[in-house]
Design an enzyme around this catalytic site. Structure first.
Site, PDB file in Angstrom:
ATOM      1  CG  HIS A   1       6.487  -1.707   2.909  1.00 30.68           C
ATOM      2  ND1 HIS A   1       6.937  -1.703   4.208  1.00 30.68           N
ATOM      3  CD2 HIS A   1       5.178  -1.327   2.965  1.00 30.68           C
ATOM      4  CE1 HIS A   1       5.949  -1.342   5.015  1.00 30.68           C
ATOM      5  NE2 HIS A   1       4.874  -1.105   4.295  1.00 30.68           N
TER       6      HIS A   1
ATOM      7  CD  GLU B   1       3.453   2.079   0.775  1.00 34.12           C
ATOM      8  OE1 GLU B   1       3.626   0.857   0.603  1.00 34.12           O
ATOM      9  OE2 GLU B   1       2.672   2.528   1.628  1.00 34.12           O
ATOM     10  CG  HIS B   2       6.282   3.453   5.210  1.00 31.78           C
ATOM     11  ND1 HIS B   2       5.834   3.564   6.505  1.00 31.78           N
ATOM     12  CD2 HIS B   2       5.650   2.375   4.700  1.00 31.78           C
ATOM     13  CE1 HIS B   2       4.991   2.586   6.772  1.00 31.78           C
ATOM     14  NE2 HIS B   2       4.855   1.837   5.692  1.00 31.78           N
TER      15      HIS B   2
ATOM     16  CD  GLU C   1       3.255  -1.485   7.394  1.00 28.92           C
ATOM     17  OE1 GLU C   1       4.139  -0.621   7.259  1.00 28.92           O
ATOM     18  OE2 GLU C   1       2.428  -1.756   6.500  1.00 28.92           O
TER      19      GLU C   1
END
Lengths: 441, 441
Positions: free
Chosen positions: A71, A74-75, A151
């Site tokens: 994840h 991904e950022h 997040e």
């Protein structure tokens, strides 16, 4: 995905819980020399084209202490290449009238944009560029780590139901990586390094570990030429390591209580089940609809309508995961009602589907619901691309073609059989959210 | 999940109504004998039809002390008619796999049905019953009251929603636009069958209704079917309809304490109505400030540069009779003050200096270019057409839109920023662990 999508969870559910079927699929498959598979589905009902790159890497491929790595990567994929400045990707897509996003699940990491036919080439070029040339720019590493921690606070820490789902999964799976959250444990995220990201990118981001799905208003030959020109030169990578971890059989119920500031208790009951590679998956799909599909379903009628002990109920069969996952039953409990009473009412209903066949009309109703949802699902190009990609990631996209036929063949005896086989009390993990009230003001 | 949420985008889209540059909608409009305004878009690609009713029966028609009546009426529509019980209605809908939903907003209530073409008549007859012959049985009323109370409690669990609720209350004090459509536990207790029936008889009338139909049917064909099925639906007595006067409340700081890890911040003030001639210049200005997803100044300064938040955005909501401006973000408790300061600085900056030529052009290109792509499902088209009618924009609106956006100049952006962003009037709501957040004036 479920945890991570948070706010957008319901939007996705609408798209995904409607299994799409094509009578005979119009999907066309091509494979480039570097191993990149391309799935194209022309659909001219709106002027939009959705382009998606699916990497076969997610939290499933992570190790203890490194959760959240996929994840995080991904950022960082939005922090530029030698050709595209940091955060410029989104800007370029937007000023060309497009919308773009990305998400990470247990199994995959997906990047996508929806644009017009004239502009979609811009997305194709930029995706090919960052498949090979992402800078994962050091300067943006620390601020982005903070963003991800925000997040996690937003979607998990301060969301009681998400928190419950997280701790329940951590108990349902003891060995398999599905026990770790996609966003990662807070401490792990904090400890991740630039070198971790670099290695993850080099290991998993290669044409032979990815596939492309395009759905919408395009001409196959034209777009295929663009894809070949952009992605063809990206070199094949070494085969990434396989995940060989199997969850050992569970013998005996597991329970977990989460106490957290909240208003309504929440109940989550997970049963271990196979994914859609099993012939039982059709009957499991239908079982979830019999239990909770619509207001006339068994769980809704009993718990929400007659007994009024639940505000909402759901049953969800997650066949679209690479490794065996769970069949989950959830209930939001009415104020002042006892979650144990709701739990007992659920078990009574589950015992019924295990001891006597559902009636024929009930089964027909469930089949009709799945078929209608399938047609409705084709209304969205994005939804169609999602479903095609999920099937390809889990098994093969071709299985979509036989989905409805598989559903139609299921008998009441099949439902009885799978209910008996999988809804076993010794195979379940129960998570209960117990609201506590903190001293306010 | 990298970017912000589909659900949020969908809402923003519904409110900002961008236009179709490449229209495939071919909308048609007529007024049925009973006064229903019918809009259609024939879409033959799939054997399905979506009907979207927009009825002027929202919560602003609730008398003081009877808040929640409109919402309760809307929820009860599908819980029993003269000929069918709640369960019979659910059985019929589930058996054909249809999706029927009702919702209640401040101005309008909506009823939406999506159905396979072959089941259209079944769906129409059921809709006609629901809109003309609902019975509001005492038992169902009680059931729905309990459910609404549970949903009010559930909202309390979501700090973002709490911030939104407190903001509306402070922005529109003593106005129906400042209240929640659900009402309160107190006001709900007072609702009874006679009041519900009266509300239903008065407001659920064809001349108060806009109906958009999108799918596998022609305008003429659906008009005939509607005339047939809705024969019993007659015009009601004229209603003197003067929208409530809602002057915005004064600047304020509102703190709500919760045991959470993030401060949920909503800050803003009054805005403009949808009919305001400056609406388009405001949309362009707001896109640059904080409406543009990943391409906005707030996103750059709050998220990308400092890692303070996962999501930050600004929004001008322009309704038929009221409008508002709000910035929404979440950051860990300890950095709440800093995030608020930065957001205020960005608001000041766009009021003081002209935006760059490139920023203006990117905003215009996005707003104009993205529109046709967003109308990519039948449901989205139905929603769009009904709002075009409700706001009185005219069916030519899609063709006019690009010009309305294109003619906005840098000077216009500066002018509307100065006029409609009012730092001295900001209402700042912070739902947080207040001991850690330490919000100062």
């Amino acid at each position: 995905m479920r945890l991570l999508l948070g706010l957008s969870f319901f939007a996705f559910q609408l798209l995904l819980s409607a299994p799409l079927l094509a009578q005979t699929s119009r999907v066309q498959e091509f494979v480039l020399d570097n191993g990149l598979k391309v799935l194209l589905l022309e659909d001219h009902k709106s002027p939009a084209v959705t382009f998606q790159v699916w990497y076969r890497v997610g939290s499933r491929n992570e190790e203890d202490g490194k959760s959240g790595l996929s994840h995080f990567l991904e950022h960082m994929m939005f922090k530029g290449t030698n050709k595209v400045a940091p955060e410029e990707y989104s800007r370029i897509i937007a000023k060309n009238g497009g919308r773009s996003n990305a998400f990470t699940t247990q199994d995959v990491t997906v990047y996508f944009a929806t644009m017009s036919r004239e502009k979609i080439g811009i997305e194709i070029d930029m995706e090919a560029d960052r498949m090979a040339n992402a800078l994962l720019n050091g300067k943006y590493f620390e601020p982005e780590k903070k963003v991800i921690m925000e997040e996690r606070r937003l979607r998990t820490e301060d969301n009681p139901v998400s928190s419950l789902a997280e701790v329940t999964a951590a108990m349902a799976f003891t060995v398999h990586p599905y026990r770790r959250p996609v966003v990662g444990w807070m401490q792990d995220v904090e400890n991740l390094t630039r070198e971790d990201l670099r290695r993850h990118y080099q290991t998993y981001y290669a044409p032979n570990n990815a596939f492309i799905v395009v759905v919408g208003d395009f001409a196959t030959e034209e777009i295929l030429a663009k894809i070949k020109a952009a992605f063809g030169p990206v070199p094949r990578g070494p085969m990434p390591p396989k995940v060989k971890i199997e969850e050992p059989p569970q013998s005996g119920e597991r329970r977990i209580i989460l106490k957290k500031e909240a208003e309504l208790p929440f109940l989550l009951i997970d049963y271990h089940v196979p994914n859609l590679n099993s012939p039982d998956s059709f009957a499991l799909d239908l079982l979830s609809v019999v239990l909770a599909g619509g207001r006339s379903s068994r769980l809704y009628q009993d718990l929400v309508y007659h007994k009024r002990i639940a505000q909402s109920v759901d049953a969800d069969y997650d066949g679209l995961s690479m490794d065996p996952s769970v069949f989950s039953v959830t209930a939001q409990v009415m104020p002042e009602k006892d979650p144990l009473e709701v739990e007992k009412a659920i078990y009574d209903l589950l015992e019924r589907v295990k001891s006597e066949p559902v009636n024929e009309r009930e089964l027909e109703k469930a089949k009709n619901q799945i078929e209608a949802a399938f047609v409705f699902g084709q209304d969205s190009v994005f939804g169609q691309a999602m479903r095609t990609g999920q099937y390809e990631a889990t098994a093969r996209w071709q299985l979509l073609d036989s989905y409805l036929a598989g559903i139609r063949k299921v008998t009441t005896a099949d439902i009885l059989r799978v209910a008996k086989k999988y809804l076993d009390p010794d195979q379940r993990t129960v998570g209960v959210l117990m609201p506590i009230k903190e001293q306010n003001q | 999940m990298k970017k912000i949420v589909f659900a949020v985008l969908a809402v923003a889209f519904a409110l900002s109504l961008p236009a179709v540059s490449e229209t495939r909608l071919t909308p048609e409009r007529s007024v049925l004998e009973n006064g229903v305004v019918l809009l259609t878009s024939e879409q033959r690609a799939l054997p399905m039809v979506t009907l979207h009713f927009l009825i002027q029966a929202g919560s602003r028609y609730d008398a003081e002390g009877r808040e929640g009546l409109a919402n309760l009426t809307s929820r009860l529509l599908t819980y029993g008619t003269r000929d069918k019980t709640a369960l019979q209605i659910s059985e019929i809908l589930d058996f054909i796999g249809a999706s029927l939903s009702t919702s209640c907003g401040q101005d309008v209530a909506t009823v939406s049905l999506t159905v396979l073409k072959k089941d259209l008549d079944t769906g129409l007859n059921l809709l006609a019953e629901v809109l003309t012959a609902s019975v509001f049985s005492p038992e169902e009323i009680e059931r729905q009251k309990q459910s609404v109370i549970a949903s009010i409690r559930a909202k309390d669990e979501d700090p973002g929603q709490v911030a939104q609720i407190k903001f509306s209350e402070a922005l529109f004090p003593r106005s129906p636009y400042g209240r929640q459509v659900e009402g309160s536990e107190d006001s709900l207790k007072r609702a009874d069958r006679a009041q519900l029936l009266e509300f239903y008889e008065r407001f659920y009338r064809p001349e108060r209704t806009i109906l958009a139909v999108v799918g596998d049917i022609s305008h003429q064909e659906i008009a005939q079917k509607l005339t047939q099925a809705f024969r019993p639906w007659k015009k009601g007595a004229a209603i003197k309809d003067s929208p409530p006067v809602s002057p915005p409340g004064p600047a304020n700081i509102i703190r709500v304490n919760k045991t959470i890890t993030q401060a949920n911040i909503t800050m803003g003030h009054g805005g403009v109505r949808r009919s305001d001639p400056d609406y388009y210049a405001i949309q362009v200005m707001n896109y640059i400030l904080g409406g543009g997803g990943f391409s906005s100044r707030l996103m750059d300064s709050v998220r990308n540069e400092r890692g303070l938040a996962y999501s930050v955005s600004s929004h001008f909501s322009a309704e038929k009779y009221v409008g508002s401006f709000a910035v929404t973000m979440q950051t860990k408790n300890e950095t709440a003050q800093e995030a608020i300061r930065i957001a205020k600085e960005e608001i000041q900056r766009i009021r003081q200096e002209k935006v760059k030529d490139q920023e203006l052009q990117d905003a215009q290109d996005y707003l104009i270019g993205s529109f046709p792509l967003r109308l990519d499902t039948n449901r989205a088209v139905a929603n769009f057409l009904s709002l075009v009618e409700f706001y009185g924009l005219g069916l030519g609106y899609p063709e006019q839109y690009p010009e309305l956006i294109r003619r906005v100049s840098q000077e216009d952006v500066l002018r509307v920023a100065k006029k409609y962003l009012q730092p001295e009037k900001l209402i700042v709501v912070v739902v947080a662990d207040q001991k850690k957040a330490q919000i100062q004036k």
